[in-house]
Design a protein around this motif. Structure first.
Motif, PDB file in Angstrom:
ATOM      1  N   PHE A   1     -20.367  -2.684 -65.016  1.00  0.00           N
ATOM      2  CA  PHE A   1     -19.489  -3.144 -66.080  1.00  0.00           C
ATOM      3  C   PHE A   1     -20.307  -3.249 -67.367  1.00  0.00           C
ATOM      4  CE2 PHE A   1     -16.703  -5.697 -62.875  1.00  0.00           C
ATOM      5  CZ  PHE A   1     -16.186  -4.500 -62.400  1.00  0.00           C
ATOM      6  N   PRO A   2     -19.668  -3.078 -68.533  1.00  0.00           N
ATOM      7  CA  PRO A   2     -20.423  -3.080 -69.800  1.00  0.00           C
ATOM      8  C   PRO A   2     -21.271  -4.331 -70.019  1.00  0.00           C
ATOM      9  CG  PRO A   2     -18.204  -2.262 -70.163  1.00  0.00           C
ATOM     10  CD  PRO A   2     -18.244  -2.756 -68.740  1.00  0.00           C
ATOM     11  N   GLU A   3     -20.786  -5.485 -69.551  1.00  0.00           N
ATOM     12  CA  GLU A   3     -21.506  -6.740 -69.798  1.00  0.00           C
ATOM     13  C   GLU A   3     -22.567  -7.049 -68.754  1.00  0.00           C
ATOM     14  OE1 GLU A   3     -17.747  -7.640 -67.417  1.00  0.00           O
ATOM     15  OE2 GLU A   3     -18.328  -6.367 -69.118  1.00  0.00           O
ATOM     16  N   THR A   4     -22.713  -6.198 -67.726  1.00  0.00           N
ATOM     17  CA  THR A   4     -23.648  -6.477 -66.633  1.00  0.00           C
ATOM     18  C   THR A   4     -25.055  -6.002 -66.961  1.00  0.00           C
ATOM     19  OG1 THR A   4     -21.838  -6.194 -65.041  1.00  0.00           O
ATOM     20  CG2 THR A   4     -24.077  -6.129 -64.174  1.00  0.00           C
ATOM     21  N   PRO A   5     -26.061  -6.878 -66.872  1.00  0.00           N
ATOM     22  CA  PRO A   5     -27.448  -6.445 -67.104  1.00  0.00           C
ATOM     23  C   PRO A   5     -27.904  -5.471 -66.020  1.00  0.00           C
ATOM     24  CG  PRO A   5     -27.262  -8.855 -67.124  1.00  0.00           C
ATOM     25  CD  PRO A   5     -25.977  -8.322 -66.586  1.00  0.00           C
ATOM     26  N   TYR A   6     -28.648  -4.470 -66.411  1.00  0.00           N
ATOM     27  CA  TYR A   6     -29.138  -3.475 -65.457  1.00  0.00           C
ATOM     28  C   TYR A   6     -30.280  -4.053 -64.619  1.00  0.00           C
ATOM     29  CZ  TYR A   6     -31.272   0.723 -63.536  1.00  0.00           C
ATOM     30  OH  TYR A   6     -31.803   1.653 -62.674  1.00  0.00           O
ATOM     31  N   ILE A   7     -30.261  -3.777 -63.320  1.00  0.00           N
ATOM     32  CA  ILE A   7     -31.334  -4.178 -62.410  1.00  0.00           C
ATOM     33  C   ILE A   7     -31.960  -2.911 -61.836  1.00  0.00           C
ATOM     34  CG2 ILE A   7     -31.919  -5.404 -60.286  1.00  0.00           C
ATOM     35  CD1 ILE A   7     -29.647  -7.298 -60.789  1.00  0.00           C
ATOM     36  N   PRO A   8     -33.280  -2.775 -61.872  1.00  0.00           N
ATOM     37  CA  PRO A   8     -33.922  -1.560 -61.350  1.00  0.00           C
ATOM     38  C   PRO A   8     -33.583  -1.336 -59.879  1.00  0.00           C
ATOM     39  CG  PRO A   8     -35.493  -2.883 -62.597  1.00  0.00           C
ATOM     40  CD  PRO A   8     -34.258  -3.719 -62.452  1.00  0.00           C
ATOM     41  N   SER A   9     -33.464  -0.075 -59.510  1.00  0.00           N
ATOM     42  CA  SER A   9     -33.221   0.274 -58.116  1.00  0.00           C
ATOM     43  C   SER A   9     -34.463  -0.002 -57.286  1.00  0.00           C
ATOM     44  CB  SER A   9     -32.839   1.752 -58.003  1.00  0.00           C
ATOM     45  OG  SER A   9     -33.945   2.571 -58.375  1.00  0.00           O
ATOM     46  N   LEU A  10     -34.299  -0.033 -55.975  1.00  0.00           N
ATOM     47  CA  LEU A  10     -35.447  -0.181 -55.080  1.00  0.00           C
ATOM     48  C   LEU A  10     -36.397   1.000 -55.246  1.00  0.00           C
ATOM     49  CD1 LEU A  10     -33.518  -1.336 -51.884  1.00  0.00           C
ATOM     50  CD2 LEU A  10     -34.887  -2.785 -53.385  1.00  0.00           C
ATOM     51  N   LYS A  11     -35.837   2.170 -55.474  1.00  0.00           N
ATOM     52  CA  LYS A  11     -36.646   3.374 -55.679  1.00  0.00           C
ATOM     53  C   LYS A  11     -37.539   3.220 -56.898  1.00  0.00           C
ATOM     54  CE  LYS A  11     -37.554   7.821 -54.816  1.00  0.00           C
ATOM     55  NZ  LYS A  11     -38.236   8.254 -53.575  1.00  0.00           N
ATOM     56  N   GLU A  12     -37.025   2.603 -57.940  1.00  0.00           N
ATOM     57  CA  GLU A  12     -37.834   2.372 -59.130  1.00  0.00           C
ATOM     58  C   GLU A  12     -38.975   1.403 -58.854  1.00  0.00           C
ATOM     59  OE1 GLU A  12     -35.463   1.896 -62.898  1.00  0.00           O
ATOM     60  OE2 GLU A  12     -33.795   2.066 -61.483  1.00  0.00           O
ATOM     61  N   LEU A  13     -38.742   0.455 -57.956  1.00  0.00           N
ATOM     62  CA  LEU A  13     -39.755  -0.562 -57.649  1.00  0.00           C
ATOM     63  C   LEU A  13     -40.831  -0.026 -56.703  1.00  0.00           C
ATOM     64  CD1 LEU A  13     -37.439  -3.667 -57.131  1.00  0.00           C
ATOM     65  CD2 LEU A  13     -38.750  -3.076 -59.169  1.00  0.00           C
ATOM     66  N   ASP A  14     -40.484   0.940 -55.880  1.00  0.00           N
ATOM     67  CA  ASP A  14     -41.432   1.489 -54.902  1.00  0.00           C
ATOM     68  C   ASP A  14     -41.077   2.949 -54.665  1.00  0.00           C
ATOM     69  OD1 ASP A  14     -43.312   1.919 -52.978  1.00  0.00           O
ATOM     70  OD2 ASP A  14     -42.461   0.571 -51.494  1.00  0.00           O
ATOM     71  N   PHE A  15     -41.506   3.814 -55.567  1.00  0.00           N
ATOM     72  CA  PHE A  15     -41.015   5.188 -55.600  1.00  0.00           C
ATOM     73  C   PHE A  15     -41.351   5.972 -54.338  1.00  0.00           C
ATOM     74  CE2 PHE A  15     -40.651   9.579 -57.031  1.00  0.00           C
ATOM     75  CZ  PHE A  15     -39.489   9.520 -57.770  1.00  0.00           C
ATOM     76  N   ASP A  16     -42.538   5.773 -53.785  1.00  0.00           N
ATOM     77  CA  ASP A  16     -42.992   6.610 -52.679  1.00  0.00           C
ATOM     78  C   ASP A  16     -42.426   6.215 -51.324  1.00  0.00           C
ATOM     79  OD1 ASP A  16     -44.556   8.247 -54.302  1.00  0.00           O
ATOM     80  OD2 ASP A  16     -46.267   6.879 -54.199  1.00  0.00           O
ATOM     81  N   ASN A  17     -41.986   4.983 -51.174  1.00  0.00           N
ATOM     82  CA  ASN A  17     -41.602   4.497 -49.847  1.00  0.00           C
ATOM     83  C   ASN A  17     -40.110   4.267 -49.680  1.00  0.00           C
ATOM     84  OD1 ASN A  17     -44.298   4.508 -49.133  1.00  0.00           O
ATOM     85  ND2 ASN A  17     -44.618   2.375 -49.689  1.00  0.00           N
ATOM     86  N   VAL A  18     -39.317   4.700 -50.651  1.00  0.00           N
ATOM     87  CA  VAL A  18     -37.863   4.522 -50.581  1.00  0.00           C
ATOM     88  C   VAL A  18     -37.183   5.890 -50.610  1.00  0.00           C
ATOM     89  CG1 VAL A  18     -35.818   3.585 -51.740  1.00  0.00           C
ATOM     90  CG2 VAL A  18     -37.936   2.247 -51.690  1.00  0.00           C
ATOM     91  N   LEU A  19     -36.293   6.121 -49.641  1.00  0.00           N
ATOM     92  CA  LEU A  19     -35.417   7.289 -49.673  1.00  0.00           C
ATOM     93  C   LEU A  19     -34.179   6.898 -50.461  1.00  0.00           C
ATOM     94  CD1 LEU A  19     -35.618   8.373 -45.922  1.00  0.00           C
ATOM     95  CD2 LEU A  19     -36.902   9.306 -47.829  1.00  0.00           C
ATOM     96  N   TYR A  20     -33.891   7.656 -51.511  1.00  0.00           N
ATOM     97  CA  TYR A  20     -32.858   7.260 -52.483  1.00  0.00           C
ATOM     98  C   TYR A  20     -31.675   8.218 -52.422  1.00  0.00           C
ATOM     99  CZ  TYR A  20     -30.780   6.108 -57.043  1.00  0.00           C
ATOM    100  OH  TYR A  20     -29.916   5.734 -58.049  1.00  0.00           O
ATOM    101  N   ILE A  21     -30.478   7.656 -52.206  1.00  0.00           N
ATOM    102  CA  ILE A  21     -29.253   8.448 -52.117  1.00  0.00           C
ATOM    103  C   ILE A  21     -28.357   8.137 -53.310  1.00  0.00           C
ATOM    104  CG2 ILE A  21     -27.149   8.871 -50.793  1.00  0.00           C
ATOM    105  CD1 ILE A  21     -28.732   8.122 -48.279  1.00  0.00           C
ATOM    106  N   GLY A  22     -27.907   9.171 -53.995  1.00  0.00           N
ATOM    107  CA  GLY A  22     -26.963   9.021 -55.101  1.00  0.00           C
ATOM    108  C   GLY A  22     -25.783   9.957 -54.908  1.00  0.00           C
ATOM    109  N   SER A  23     -24.752   9.812 -55.750  1.00  0.00           N
ATOM    110  CA  SER A  23     -23.554  10.632 -55.589  1.00  0.00           C
ATOM    111  C   SER A  23     -22.744  10.646 -56.875  1.00  0.00           C
ATOM    112  CB  SER A  23     -22.703  10.078 -54.442  1.00  0.00           C
ATOM    113  OG  SER A  23     -21.476  10.757 -54.338  1.00  0.00           O
ATOM    114  N   LEU A  24     -22.004  11.740 -57.062  1.00  0.00           N
ATOM    115  CA  LEU A  24     -21.016  11.826 -58.144  1.00  0.00           C
ATOM    116  C   LEU A  24     -19.610  11.574 -57.627  1.00  0.00           C
ATOM    117  CD1 LEU A  24     -22.191  14.959 -60.177  1.00  0.00           C
ATOM    118  CD2 LEU A  24     -22.437  12.559 -60.804  1.00  0.00           C
ATOM    119  N   SER A  25     -19.464  11.460 -56.300  1.00  0.00           N
ATOM    120  CA  SER A  25     -18.128  11.372 -55.706  1.00  0.00           C
ATOM    121  C   SER A  25     -17.374  10.120 -56.124  1.00  0.00           C
ATOM    122  CB  SER A  25     -18.238  11.427 -54.181  1.00  0.00           C
ATOM    123  OG  SER A  25     -18.818  12.651 -53.767  1.00  0.00           O
TER     124      SER A  25
END
Length: 476
Positions: free
Chosen positions: A296-320
């Motif tokens: 939502f526009p008023e919601t502060p962004y929180i970094p993803s787990l992938k951003e916090l630990d790039f090498d040890n997280v498998l990251y799934i995204g989607s456009l669906s």
């Protein structure tokens, strides 16, 4: 150093496991170092020798220590001595298995949406009127075939580059197209992870409740699921640690951003704790982040787990979730060795992604108004949620507990005085409402998941009235 703190509710052998792990992390125990004998540790901890043996066997099973008859127990220098910080050895996870997929109760429920007279609040898609309007590309059939020739085993290179650039706007490390696998939606990414990186009998941890319980993928593969309770900040770390120690958890699957079904946004502190714990026990994380662009526009962004630990997280995204499930475009970001193994397995399954949705997805993301349309969508979702909850408070005051999500499109309604069973779900259907009951998500708590994106200004009051009537008269 060997003073044991006994935690209430935690078996003594698990307390010993935890203490030794803490000493490894703090440097009190070094790679290759020999630890005291079983008898000596039993005396230091004032426990039976069998309890120490149990703890050391658990550590050996996790690969933390090496036990050799006649030589004692040493800290595994191969696992802990290579990197300055703990990093998962992905080679342990590269294996294959057979597969099969069956229908689920959720799929059976969704067939009702094609019948007349129902208000569909169960479908996991945006309604047609909220899907961003984007022009189709002016392209001929031959040009489609020409673009198809550019594909490699990871997918359509221009789309991989576009997604990498989109993600890199938040974290520069994402700008690695060769570490990205285009998938046929997020579920194909999950499917590949389960079939290639896990094997029959492996234990995984998931949130409780979680949409993963409604998928047959894990059960068919013979993977054991252990639910970890949640609070307002997300998966509880204390409960996860106990499960790791008790159940030999192989992977942790989480949906930290606007979680399905609860809508909970995992706090930054909790994300940091989750990453630290999984690093400590060398357990990889699978992050399902399909709602990443639906803040939502008023919601502060929180970094993803992938951003916090790039090498040890498998990251799934989607456009669906933005362009509709028929788009079937998802992606998986992982270390190169993992991506290579997953893509090879997919080729063997003959399950590559068609060029058509990939070209359409690229066209959508290249649209100059794409970011503006995403922002507008977030505002529309927020407005619909506010309108419906206001109507619910007016028409059904005090009948439901809920926590307002800050993005996504799921609202988790808990009924205060009633239960949700297969039997009384028929009352919901008879009232013309399709919603997902709590038992689909692995818990028996009296609750329903509603897709509030599908609640329009035209039917908001009607839905609130139906829920109030059901709560007051029909639910057992």
């Amino acid at each position: 150093m060997w003073e044991l703190t006994r935690e209430p509710g935690l078996p003594i052998y698990q307390s010993i496991v935890k203490l030794i792990m803490q000493h490894i992390q703090s440097g009190l125990l070094l790679p290759g170092q020999k630890i005291p004998s079983e008898r000596a540790l039993a005396e230091k901890f004032q426990v039976n020798r069998s309890t120490v043996v149990h703890a050391l066997d658990e550590l050996a099973a996790m690969g933390i220590v090496i036990r050799r008859q006649g030589s004692g127990t040493i800290i595994n220098d191969g696992k802990w001595g290579v990197y300055t910080g703990p990093t998962i050895d992905w080679r342990d996870y590269l294996m294959t298995d057979n597969f099969d997929v069956h229908g689920t109760f959720m799929e059976q429920l969704m067939t009702l949406r094609h019948s007349s007279g129902y208000i569909d609040l169960v479908t996991g898609d945006l309604p047609l009127e909220l899907i961003p309007t984007l022009e189709l590309p002016n392209i001929t059939w031959k040009e489609f075939l020409k673009e198809d020739a550019y594909q490699d085993k990871l997918g359509y290179p221009p789309l991989r580059q576009k997604i990498s650039t989109h993600l890199a706007a938040k974290t520069p490390q994402f700008d690695q197209p060769d570490n990205l696998l285009i998938t046929s939606g997020a579920q194909q990414a999950l499917f590949l992870i389960i079939q290639v990186l896990l094997q029959k009998g492996d234990a995984i941890a998931v949130e409780a409740p979680s949409f993963l319980y409604s998928l047959s993928l894990f059960q068919v593969a013979g993977v054991r699921m252990f639910g970890i309770p949640m609070d307002d900040e997300g998966m509880r770390i204390d409960a996860l640690e106990k499960s790791i120690l008790k159940n030999k958890i192989r992977m942790v699957f989480v949906n930290p951003t606007f979680q399905n079904p609860t809508g909970v946004q995992m706090s930054l502190k909790r994300r940091q704790e989750l990453v630290a714990l999984c690093n400590q026990y060398q357990v990889p994380i699978v992050e399902d982040d399909v709602f990443a662009d639906l803040y939502f526009p008023e919601t502060p962004y929180i970094p993803s787990l992938k951003e916090l630990d790039f090498d040890n997280v498998l990251y799934i995204g989607s456009l669906s979730k933005i362009l509709g499930s028929s788009t079937k475009i998802g992606w998986l970001s992982a270390p190169p060795a993992v991506i290579g193994k997953l893509s090879d397995a997919r080729q063997e399954m003959d399950a590559d992604v068609s060029i058509f949705p990939q070209v359409l997805a690229l066209n959508a993301m290249n649209n100059q108004q794409y970011a503006q349309k995403l922002s507008r969508l977030g505002r529309q979702l927020s407005d619909r949620l506010q309108l419906f909850t206001a109507d619910l408070e007016r028409r059904a005051p005090g009948l439901f507990d809920y926590r307002l999500p800050e993005g996504g499109f799921y609202l988790w309604l808990e009924l205060k005085q009633h239960n949700v069973t297969m039997k009384n779900m028929h009352a919901l259907f008879d009232a013309g409402l399709l919603a997902a009951p709590s038992f689909l998500f692995g818990i028996k708590k009296p609750a329903l998941r509603l897709n509030f994106a599908r609640i329009s200004p035209d039917n908001s009051l009607e839905i609130a009235d139906k829920l109030a009537a059901l709560s007051n008269h029909y639910w057992e």
